[in-house]
Design a protein around this motif. Structure first.
Motif, short mmCIF file in Angstrom:
data_model
loop_
_atom_site.label_atom_id
_atom_site.label_comp_id
_atom_site.label_asym_id
_atom_site.label_seq_id
_atom_site.Cartn_x
_atom_site.Cartn_y
_atom_site.Cartn_z
N TYR A 169 8.28 -0.47 -1.92
CA TYR A 169 9.06 -1.52 -2.43
C TYR A 169 10.08 -2.14 -1.60
O TYR A 169 10.34 -3.40 -1.76
CB TYR A 169 9.58 -1.37 -3.89
N PRO A 204 4.24 -3.37 3.87
CA PRO A 204 3.49 -1.72 3.49
C PRO A 204 2.97 -0.97 4.53
O PRO A 204 2.39 -1.44 5.41
CB PRO A 204 2.77 -2.22 2.04
N ASP A 205 3.23 0.31 4.33
CA ASP A 205 2.48 1.22 5.26
C ASP A 205 1.11 1.09 5.24
O ASP A 205 0.33 0.80 4.27
CB ASP A 205 2.94 2.73 4.76
N PHE A 207 -1.30 -2.19 -3.07
CA PHE A 207 -0.56 -2.43 -4.25
C PHE A 207 -1.22 -3.37 -5.15
O PHE A 207 -1.04 -3.40 -6.38
CB PHE A 207 0.97 -2.99 -4.08
N LEU A 265 -3.93 -2.95 -6.35
CA LEU A 265 -4.54 -2.07 -7.09
C LEU A 265 -3.90 -2.23 -8.60
O LEU A 265 -4.48 -2.31 -9.63
CB LEU A 265 -4.73 -0.85 -6.83
N ILE A 266 -2.48 -2.38 -8.55
CA ILE A 266 -1.81 -2.17 -9.57
C ILE A 266 -1.68 -3.74 -10.20
O ILE A 266 -1.77 -3.88 -11.38
CB ILE A 266 -0.19 -1.63 -9.35
N GLY A 284 -5.82 0.96 -10.47
CA GLY A 284 -4.36 0.69 -10.97
C GLY A 284 -4.80 0.36 -12.47
O GLY A 284 -5.43 -0.11 -12.91
N PHE A 285 -3.44 0.16 -12.87
CA PHE A 285 -3.31 -0.29 -14.19
C PHE A 285 -1.91 -0.63 -14.59
O PHE A 285 -0.85 -0.59 -13.73
CB PHE A 285 -3.66 1.09 -15.40
N HIS A 304 10.37 -3.93 -7.02
CA HIS A 304 9.13 -4.65 -6.54
C HIS A 304 8.98 -6.29 -6.89
O HIS A 304 8.81 -7.04 -5.94
CB HIS A 304 7.78 -4.08 -7.11
N ARG A 362 -4.81 -4.73 -11.43
CA ARG A 362 -5.53 -3.80 -12.40
C ARG A 362 -6.99 -3.47 -11.56
O ARG A 362 -8.06 -3.93 -12.48
CB ARG A 362 -5.67 -4.30 -13.68
N LEU A 363 -7.10 -3.41 -10.48
CA LEU A 363 -8.26 -3.16 -9.73
C LEU A 363 -8.97 -1.73 -9.93
O LEU A 363 -8.15 -0.57 -9.93
CB LEU A 363 -8.34 -3.47 -8.16
N GLY A 415 -5.28 0.67 9.26
CA GLY A 415 -4.26 0.87 8.09
C GLY A 415 -4.67 -0.35 7.12
O GLY A 415 -4.76 -1.48 7.52
N ILE A 416 -4.85 0.04 5.92
CA ILE A 416 -4.80 -0.79 4.71
C ILE A 416 -3.69 -1.30 4.04
O ILE A 416 -3.08 -0.23 3.48
CB ILE A 416 -5.91 -0.34 3.85
N HIS A 417 -2.97 -2.26 4.01
CA HIS A 417 -1.61 -2.59 3.63
C HIS A 417 -1.45 -2.96 2.28
O HIS A 417 -0.32 -3.27 1.74
CB HIS A 417 -1.01 -3.52 4.53
N VAL A 419 -3.59 4.92 -10.29
CA VAL A 419 -2.22 4.40 -9.36
C VAL A 419 -1.30 3.55 -10.34
O VAL A 419 -1.57 2.52 -11.13
CB VAL A 419 -2.81 3.13 -8.45
N SER A 420 -0.20 4.01 -10.70
CA SER A 420 0.85 3.73 -11.42
C SER A 420 1.83 3.15 -10.84
O SER A 420 2.37 2.01 -11.36
CB SER A 420 1.37 4.86 -12.39
N GLY A 421 2.22 3.57 -9.71
CA GLY A 421 3.25 2.89 -8.82
C GLY A 421 3.20 3.28 -7.39
O GLY A 421 2.21 4.32 -7.06
N MET A 422 3.91 2.63 -6.62
CA MET A 422 3.92 3.16 -5.13
C MET A 422 5.53 2.77 -4.62
O MET A 422 5.91 1.82 -3.80
CB MET A 422 2.86 1.97 -4.41
N ILE A 428 -2.82 2.51 5.09
CA ILE A 428 -3.22 3.57 4.54
C ILE A 428 -4.91 3.92 5.40
O ILE A 428 -5.79 2.85 5.25
CB ILE A 428 -3.85 3.47 2.85
#
Lengths: 323, 323
Positions: free
Chosen positions: A219, A224-225, B231, B233-234, A242-243, A60, B237-238, B226-228, A212-215, A227
């Motif tokens: 990468y 990105p896809d 990431f 969030l990570i 996320g963190f 990433h 840190r959201l 779609g929400i792209h 949310v640790s990773g996606m 959602i």
């Protein structure tokens, strides 16, 4: 006394920012000589890298738009190596970043309680395998997904998962989630993103939590896809958070004390693979990524590389490739 | 004593589940006669509707796949009408569902503190206008977006927002967010979803919070956008969390006490529009939705309808259409 001397220094350098899949020419192995001189009265240390961890997030950070925004990884702190009765490589795995990430993510974000159904994607990865074991300690029902039948077996037979499935089998993710989660999902530990996340949202229970640790499925994608099922956040009152374990370095002593005891009692296991040679790091990383990624876009992986420098001329590259 | 009598009962009925944009033929006004008889010893009440609230989420519930999953709206509790020195219509607005949603969403999910930058989309809507005012009371810097320049003026001149913008103007959402949030966004109160959410993610600050109250840009779409950028969030840190005020009915007395005092002191305002005639409810709803939706997919709106039944033959449809 000036004990300065010239030492060989070998590096794997990222030559170009990566778009899409990385290729070998994006990396270069460089050798140079450096002086070990440390000025008098300096509090500096001269560090000899014995292990290098290489995790999925690194792909990433190889992207141009990301690398400007993300802070550099904090330096390795030699003080972390408190216990010497475990393999040194553990400090780049279960006692390093993946361990801390699993500990923080599970304890701070999941609000898991006895009886909760916990789903871990990329469950045989460095973070996932630990999250699953932590969830079992809390009395949760734990299901993991991974990319091969061998790793499904590993999760169930050695790592204590209640259930596991190969997400690549059958090409029917919705059906797999339905089969393996007849009562829905209370906690989703997200390592994957993309299509997996979109499907999981539909299978979450009321008041569910998503850490949310990773996606890692995302990468290598230029875009990105999308959602589409985020309305589930409202209709199911979900919390998604996320963190980064980078924010919790102060928790390292607490985590090490927690983990070492469990490791010694063999209540917490860690599976790692090791390969040798720093000069092979980039190609090993690529073979691993490309091998997995070419099969599926909703692919997931977990990879840890470790460099063991046993001397100036003898280097061992260690990498863990479990997913 | 049997005081049973026959009464006229007029209803607006949803004839078909809605796909895409709703149309007038999806609704039907029906009239019938019903008996007011309540069996002796029954604890039942005979309820005469004076106001009906009609909010954006109702469009969402008109969809087939949704209507099966979502519980029916809790019945109106006559006990809620505790204070009679405010317009009765307030109980379908500021003292009703939108008020409670704003109160719960802001206080439970936003973790807002003095100096935080708070962004409210659909800010002139029933929920948004209150969230903005609550955030100002906490000492936050509050920015709202809405769909007309008149409502931008309303937000800034009457409702105390520090800043506001017309998201339809200029067709450059990223640019608008950059201009209005030079220091980024700490708290986003989400009423809109879709493209707005995707852009906002890129403008959130580290450790930001997103309270997801609605996604009104998505309710007429067969497949949600779609929400792209999840990431973020990570990397930032959201925390992103959905909620429904339906889960917090026990907080109504606390909220009413909080709000009535502020209303009396004119420290909390509520802007509502009123229109008449139950038989016109469906067409009014449609004109409103279609008028807005035809202009932009990342459109947002907030609508509250209220039916005032002053007698069996005289009905007043009231609707609030602020966005």
């Amino acid at each position: 006394m000036d004990s300065s001397m010239m030492l060989a220094n070998k590096q794997v350098v990222l030559k170009n920012y990566v778009e899409g899949y990385p290729k070998e020419s994006d990396f270069e192995v460089r050798s140079s000589m450096i002086s070990s001189h440390i000025p008098q009265r300096s509090k500096g240390l001269f560090v000899k890298n014995l292990y290098l961890a290489c995790d999925p997030y690194m792909r990433h950070r190889m992207s141009h738009h990301i690398s400007k925004d993300v802070p550099l990884l904090a330096s390795f702190n030699p003080g972390f190596i408190k216990y010497t009765d475990v393999p040194l490589s553990y400090y780049a795995g279960i006692l390093g970043m993946p361990g801390l990430a699993a500990y923080i993510g599970f304890n701070n974000l999941c609000s898991a309680k006895e009886g909760d159904v916990v789903y871990v994607s990329s469950a045989a990865g460095g973070v996932g395998q630990l999250v699953g074991q932590f969830a079992k300690m809390e009395g949760c029902y734990v299901v993991g997904s991974t990319s091969t039948d061998e790793k499904v077996h590993l999760l169930k037979s050695q790592l204590g998962f209640d259930d596991a499935f190969n997400y690549k089998q059958g090409n029917d993710l919705a059906g797999a989630l339905k089969r393996h989660f007849p009562k829905g999902i209370d906690v989703y530990f997200e390592n994957v993103g993309g299509n997996m996340l979109d499907e999981v949202l539909l299978h979450m229970n009321l008041n569910g939590r998503i850490a949310v640790s990773g996606m890692i499925s995302q990468y290598n994608l230029k875009k990105p896809d999308g959602i589409h099922n985020l309305f589930c956040l409202i209709s199911k009152r979900l919390r998604m958070e996320g963190f980064s374990e980078l924010d919790f370095r102060h928790k390292v002593p607490e985590y090490l004390e927690f983990a070492i005891q469990l490791i010694r009692e063999k209540k917490l296991l860690f599976v790692e693979d090791i390969a040798e040679g720093l000069e092979n790091a980039a190609s090993a990383f690529l073979v691993f990524i490309m091998g997995e990624m070419s099969e599926s876009r909703s692919f997931k992986f977990q990879l840890t590389e470790k460099l063991k420098n046993l001397g100036e001329n003898k280097k061992i590259l260690c990498f863990k490739a479990i997913c």
